[in-house]
Every structure is written in structure tokens, then in C-alpha cells.
Design a protein around this motif. Structure first.
Motif: not given
Length: 209
Positions: A168-173, A180-188
Motif C-alpha cells: 500500500r506504500e509503494a512496496g517499501k520494506v 530495497r523497496p519492491l520495484p513497481m510496474l505502473p498500470l492503467k
């Protein structure tokens, strides 16, 4: 949630320059025989059009659809309604024009989760589609596969070393050893279909030793 299966050691981490992950992750082969047959069939169809099977190894691209990791028959792009709250779905990018699933590299694999949009912080909500989020399914610690959702903690958990990530918070640890946070893939959305809206926010894979 009980996390009983852990690995005591790993030969080397997974990162972009060395896509073969630690021994535990390597045991989960991306290319099952069935998927390989589908890839061969797709490559046969693409060849007359001058398309290359290397599409399968290409990084996710803007406009790609998403298909489930394990598929029966022809790949079917995932729709918003295919993702249910609290149920992680493993998926790969899918180039609809070449009919190619980008599953040549496990670093392309993502885990999809759906939340109420009001629960997401602004950064995360901006990269979501109807509350669906896509994160790298590879732990940023030692490159293990990520697919365990703790309904009690409301966190994604790595079964290898128990790193925890707040989606919910951009994959932060939320808890290490990953830092390192989880890399996110933007969606539409395109109608009901989930569509990739850009590349990963950071290189996917485990940290360098």
C-alpha cells in the motif's frame, strides 16, 4: 501465518546482470514444458511476420497486457475483475501484437494485488489501475520468488528470509533483511483489461553481494 520453509544458504543473489537467482528461486523454473510449447507455437506464428522469439526476453513495455504465470491454451489478457482482494496473482507481461509472453526472464514476473484505492498512498495510487497494483515478484534481498500474502500483517512476505513489504506504500520494506523497496510496474486500464503504463520503477532482482 506460519512460514516454516526457509533456506539456509544461497549461492548468489539475483540481479539484472546475473539473472540466475539463488538456488531456491532457480528451482522454480519459469519455462514449464507446457509454456515452452506455447512459446514455440507463438514463435512459429510470428516468424512469417518477421518477429523474433527474443520478444520473450524483452523487458515490460508500455502497452503490454498481463497474463497469468500458468496458462491453459492461448494467453488471455487479465482483466480488472480477474484480480480479487487478498489474492496475489503471478503474471507476466504480454505483447498482444506479437502474441508473445515476456517470460524468458523471471525478472519480468510480477505479483498483482488488488486493494481499495482509498487505502493506498498517493504515490502508489498513481501507479494503480482500479486498485490493482503490480510489483516485481522477485525479492530484493536474495532474489527468491514472492507470492505469500499475510492477511494478518497485510504485507507481502518472502518465504526465504521473511522480508516483508508494504504494497500500500509503494512496496517499501516493512521488515528486513531486504532493504530495497519492491520495484513497481505502473498500470492503467483499457476497458476492463490491465495494461502496463511504463517500466519498473527500479531494476528488479536481489541485491548485489
Amino acid at each position: 501465518m506460519s512460514i516454516s520453509s526457509r533456506h539456509s544458504s544461497h549461492s548468489r543473489p539475483c540481479h539484472e546482470s546475473s539473472p540466475c537467482a539463488c538456488s531456491c528461486a532457480a528451482a522454480q523454473a519459469v519455462n514449464t514444458p507446457r509454456r515452452r510449447l506455447i512459446q514455440i507455437a507463438a514463435a512459429s506464428l510470428a516468424a512469417p511476420l518477421g518477429l523474433s522469439a527474443t520478444e520473450a526476453w524483452s523487458k515490460p513495455s508500455d502497452g503490454d497486457r498481463l497474463v497469468m504465470e500458468e496458462i491453459e491454451g492461448a494467453p488471455a489478457p487479465l482483466r480488472l475483475t480477474d484480480i480479487r482482494p487478498g489474492k496475489p496473482v503471478l503474471a507476466f507481461p504480454f505483447d498482444a501484437s506479437s502474441k508473445s509472453v515476456r517470460d524468458g526472464s523471471r525478472l519480468n514476473k510480477v505479483v498483482l494485488m488488488r486493494f481499495n484505492e482509498s487505502e493506498l498512498d498517493a504515490e502508489t495510487r498513481a501507479r494503480s489501475a482500479g486498485g490493482v497494483l503490480a510489483f516485481s515478484a522477485i525479492c530484493t534481498h536474495q532474489g527468491c520468488d514472492l507470492k505469500t500474502w499475510s492477511s494478518k500483517a497485510q504485507l507481502l512476505v518472502c518465504f526465504c528470509h521473511s522480508s516483508k513489504f508494504n504494497l500500500r506504500e509503494a512496496g517499501k520494506v516493512a521488515a528486513g533483511p531486504a532493504y530495497r523497496p519492491l520495484p513497481m510496474l505502473p498500470l492503467k486500464l483499457d476497458g476492463e483489461q490491465l495494461v502496463i503504463a511504463g517500466g519498473f520503477t527500479a531494476p528488479p532482482g536481489g541485491q548485489l553481494a
